[in-house]
Design a protein around this motif. Structure first.
Motif, short mmCIF file in Angstrom:
data_model
loop_
_atom_site.label_atom_id
_atom_site.label_comp_id
_atom_site.label_asym_id
_atom_site.label_seq_id
_atom_site.Cartn_x
_atom_site.Cartn_y
_atom_site.Cartn_z
N GLU A 81 -7.75 4.30 -5.34
CA GLU A 81 -8.71 3.54 -4.53
C GLU A 81 -8.83 4.05 -3.10
O GLU A 81 -9.72 3.64 -2.36
CB GLU A 81 -8.40 2.04 -4.55
CG GLU A 81 -6.97 1.66 -4.23
CD GLU A 81 -6.12 1.49 -5.48
OE1 GLU A 81 -5.39 0.49 -5.54
OE2 GLU A 81 -6.17 2.35 -6.37
N TYR B 136 -8.67 -5.71 0.71
CA TYR B 136 -8.23 -4.31 0.73
C TYR B 136 -8.10 -3.86 2.18
O TYR B 136 -8.77 -4.41 3.07
CB TYR B 136 -9.26 -3.42 0.02
CG TYR B 136 -9.41 -3.67 -1.45
CD1 TYR B 136 -8.63 -2.99 -2.38
CD2 TYR B 136 -10.33 -4.60 -1.92
CE1 TYR B 136 -8.77 -3.22 -3.75
CE2 TYR B 136 -10.48 -4.84 -3.28
CZ TYR B 136 -9.70 -4.15 -4.18
OH TYR B 136 -9.83 -4.39 -5.53
N THR C 126 -2.46 3.16 -8.95
CA THR C 126 -3.30 2.14 -8.35
C THR C 126 -2.47 0.88 -8.12
O THR C 126 -1.48 0.65 -8.81
CB THR C 126 -4.50 1.81 -9.27
OG1 THR C 126 -5.27 0.76 -8.69
CG2 THR C 126 -4.03 1.36 -10.65
N HIS C 127 -2.90 0.10 -7.14
CA HIS C 127 -2.30 -1.23 -6.95
C HIS C 127 -3.10 -2.31 -7.67
O HIS C 127 -2.77 -3.49 -7.58
CB HIS C 127 -2.23 -1.58 -5.46
CG HIS C 127 -1.13 -0.88 -4.72
ND1 HIS C 127 0.08 -0.58 -5.29
CD2 HIS C 127 -1.06 -0.42 -3.44
CE1 HIS C 127 0.85 0.03 -4.40
NE2 HIS C 127 0.18 0.14 -3.28
N CYS C 128 -4.15 -1.92 -8.36
CA CYS C 128 -5.00 -2.88 -9.05
C CYS C 128 -4.39 -3.28 -10.40
O CYS C 128 -3.67 -2.51 -11.02
CB CYS C 128 -6.39 -2.29 -9.27
SG CYS C 128 -7.31 -2.00 -7.73
N SER D 148 -9.03 -1.89 5.26
CA SER D 148 -10.26 -1.19 5.64
C SER D 148 -9.99 0.14 6.31
O SER D 148 -10.90 0.97 6.44
CB SER D 148 -11.12 -2.08 6.56
OG SER D 148 -10.36 -2.60 7.62
N LEU E 156 -8.67 -5.75 7.20
CA LEU E 156 -8.78 -6.05 5.77
C LEU E 156 -10.23 -6.44 5.49
O LEU E 156 -10.91 -7.03 6.33
CB LEU E 156 -7.86 -7.21 5.38
CG LEU E 156 -6.35 -7.01 5.49
CD1 LEU E 156 -5.62 -8.31 5.16
CD2 LEU E 156 -5.87 -5.90 4.56
N CYS F 244 -9.53 2.31 2.63
CA CYS F 244 -10.56 2.37 1.61
C CYS F 244 -11.79 1.61 2.07
O CYS F 244 -11.76 0.94 3.12
CB CYS F 244 -10.05 1.88 0.26
SG CYS F 244 -9.27 0.27 0.26
N ALA G 79 -3.49 -7.92 1.07
CA ALA G 79 -4.17 -6.83 0.36
C ALA G 79 -3.75 -6.79 -1.11
O ALA G 79 -2.58 -6.87 -1.43
CB ALA G 79 -3.88 -5.51 1.05
N TRP G 80 -4.71 -6.66 -1.97
CA TRP G 80 -4.58 -6.64 -3.44
C TRP G 80 -4.26 -8.02 -4.02
O TRP G 80 -3.90 -8.15 -5.17
CB TRP G 80 -3.59 -5.59 -3.92
CG TRP G 80 -4.18 -4.22 -3.91
CD1 TRP G 80 -4.95 -3.63 -4.90
CD2 TRP G 80 -4.12 -3.27 -2.86
NE1 TRP G 80 -5.35 -2.37 -4.50
CE2 TRP G 80 -4.85 -2.12 -3.26
CE3 TRP G 80 -3.50 -3.26 -1.59
CZ2 TRP G 80 -5.00 -1.01 -2.45
CZ3 TRP G 80 -3.65 -2.15 -0.78
CH2 TRP G 80 -4.39 -1.04 -1.22
N MET H 106 0.84 -1.18 0.00
CA MET H 106 0.00 0.00 0.00
C MET H 106 0.88 1.23 0.00
O MET H 106 1.82 1.30 0.75
CB MET H 106 -0.86 0.04 1.26
CG MET H 106 -2.07 -0.80 1.18
SD MET H 106 -1.96 -2.53 1.46
CE MET H 106 -0.40 -2.90 2.10
N LEU I 260 -14.23 2.23 -3.43
CA LEU I 260 -13.95 1.37 -4.58
C LEU I 260 -15.01 1.52 -5.66
O LEU I 260 -14.71 1.39 -6.85
CB LEU I 260 -13.82 -0.09 -4.12
CG LEU I 260 -12.60 -0.37 -3.23
CD1 LEU I 260 -12.66 -1.79 -2.67
CD2 LEU I 260 -11.30 -0.15 -3.98
#
Length: 314
Positions: free
Chosen positions: A107, A41, A128-130, A43, A33, A46, A189-190, A1, A51
Motif C-alpha cells: 500500500e 492510513y 500488507t497491513h490490510c 498520509s 492520517l 500512502c 492507522a489500519w 506501519m 491504495l
C-alpha cells in the motif's frame, strides 16, 4: 506501519526517506492520517492513488505474502521471508540485503514500484497491513499463499504507542491513555486490531492462509522458519534454517537496522520482548482489554494460537 525506510521504486532509499521526513515536518498532526473506505492510513506514506493501485496489484501463485496488523512482527517476518527466498533462488548475501530494501508494504508503493515488481524473479516477497477483505483481489484469485502474523493485543498496543511516539512520519500521541482509547476504538492507522483478528479468524482454515504468532517465533525461531518454508513449499537444509534464524534474531536485526531502515532503524527495533505491556497498562485498562478479547475471540482457533491467558494475564 512497516517499511518506511525501503525503496519503493522512486529514487534512492535515503532520498525518499528524507523527502518523507521533510513532508511530515510541515504537517499538522491531524493531517497525518486520512480515511479511505472507512479505515485510517498514514498520509505521509500512502494516498488514495496508491491504495487504488494496491487494489489492482497482479499477484503470482508463487508469491510470498505477509499480512499483519501493525506492530505484530512484520519487519521480523519479512527478513525471514527474504532469507528463505534468497536461499531458494540461490542468491548471494549481498542480493538478500538488496531484496530487503525493495518494496515491503504494497500500500506504500507507486506506479513505478509496481512496474518494477513485474520484473522481480519468483518467489517475490511483499506484505500488507490490510486484512483479508482488503487484500488485492488477485492474491485470492491466483491462490497466492498468505502468512498472517499476529501478536498478543496488549503488547501490540504498547509497541504501537511507542512506535507512534518515536516515528516522525506518524502523529505523536498526546499520552498513553489517549492512545489506548484510540486503539480500543480502532481509530488508529489500519483500524481495529480486533476487527482484523475477527476477519482473519474466518479464514484461518483456508488452504492458502497460515497464521503464525510473534510469541511462537520467539519461543522457537528455527522451528518457525521451517514452518514458514514448508507452508510456501520450499525445502531448506538444516544449515540454511539455522542461518536464517541466526540472522533473524532481534539482536542481529537491531545491529543491522541502520542498513535496513536508515535513520528510523531504532524506531522499528525497540525491545523485541514479550510482556512489555505491563510497563504501561493500568489494571482498569488490562481488564478492559481482557473483556474485549473474550467478547471478540473467546473460543476461536485464533484465540487458542494467541494463548491469551499465558501472555496477557498478570
Amino acid at each position: 506501519m512497516e517499511g518506511e525506510g525501503e525503496k519503493t521504486g522512486t529514487g534512492s532509499t535515503k532520498s525518499r526517506l528524507q523527502h518523507l521526513l521533510e513532508k511530515a515536518s510541515q504537517m499538522q498532526p491531524e493531517d497525518m492520517l486520512f480515511r479511505y473506505h472507512g479505515l485510517l492510513y498514514p498520509s505521509t506514506l500512502c494516498s488514495e492513488e496508491s491504495l487504488r493501485l494496491y487494489a489492482k496489484f497482479e499477484a503470482r501463485p508463487e508469491d510470498m505474502c505477509i499480512a499483519s496488523y501493525p506492530k505484530c512482527g512484520f519487519n521480523w517476518v519479512y527478513a525471514l521471508f527474504c532469507g528463505i527466498a534468497t536461499a531458494v533462488q540461490g542468491k548471494a548475501e549481498e542480493e538478500k540485503n538488496n531484496m530487503a530494501k525493495k518494496i515491503t508494504l504494497l500500500e506504500f508503493s507507486d506506479a513505478e514500484g509496481y512496474e518494477m515488481m513485474k520484473s522481480c524473479p519468483s518467489p517475490r516477497v511483499y506484505g500488507t497491513h490490510c486484512h483479508y477483505e482488503n487484500l488485492p483481489p488477485s492474491i485470492i484469485e491466483k491462490k497466492a499463499k498468505v502468512l498472517v502474523v499476529f501478536r498478543n493485543p496488549k503488547d501490540v498496543a504498547v509497541s504501537y504507542y511507542h512506535f507512534c511516539q518515536n516515528n516522525p512520519l506518524l502523529p505523536n500521541p498526546t499520552s498513553w491513555d489517549d492512545f489506548f482509547k484510540q486503539y480500543m476504538m480502532g481509530e488508529v492507522a489500519w483500524g481495529s486490531y480486533f476487527d482484523s483478528a475477527l476477519i482473519w479468524e474466518k479464514h484461518i482454515d483456508d488452504e492458502d492462509v497460515m497464521v503464525i504468532t510473534y510469541e511462537e517465533l520467539k519461543e522457537n525461531l528455527p522451528g518457525g522458519v521451517q514452518k514458514i518454508a514448508d507452508f510456501f513449499g520450499h525445502s531448506l537444509t538444516e544449515e540454511q534454517i539455522q542461518n536464517i534464524a541466526r540472522k533473524g534474531t532481534f539482536q542481529a536485526m537491531n545491529d543491522n537496522s541502520k542498513e535496513t531502515h536508515s535513520v528510523l532503524g531504532k524506531v522499528f527495533f525497540r525491545k523485541g520482548v514479550i510482556g512489555d505491556w505491563k510497563t504501561l497498562f493500568t489494571e482498569e485498562q488490562s481488564q478492559e482489554m481482557d473483556a474485549k478479547f473474550v467478547e471478540c475471540l473467546a473460543g476461536t482457533k485464533l484465540a487458542a494460537k494467541l494463548n491469551y491467558n499465558l501472555y496477557c494475564k498478570t
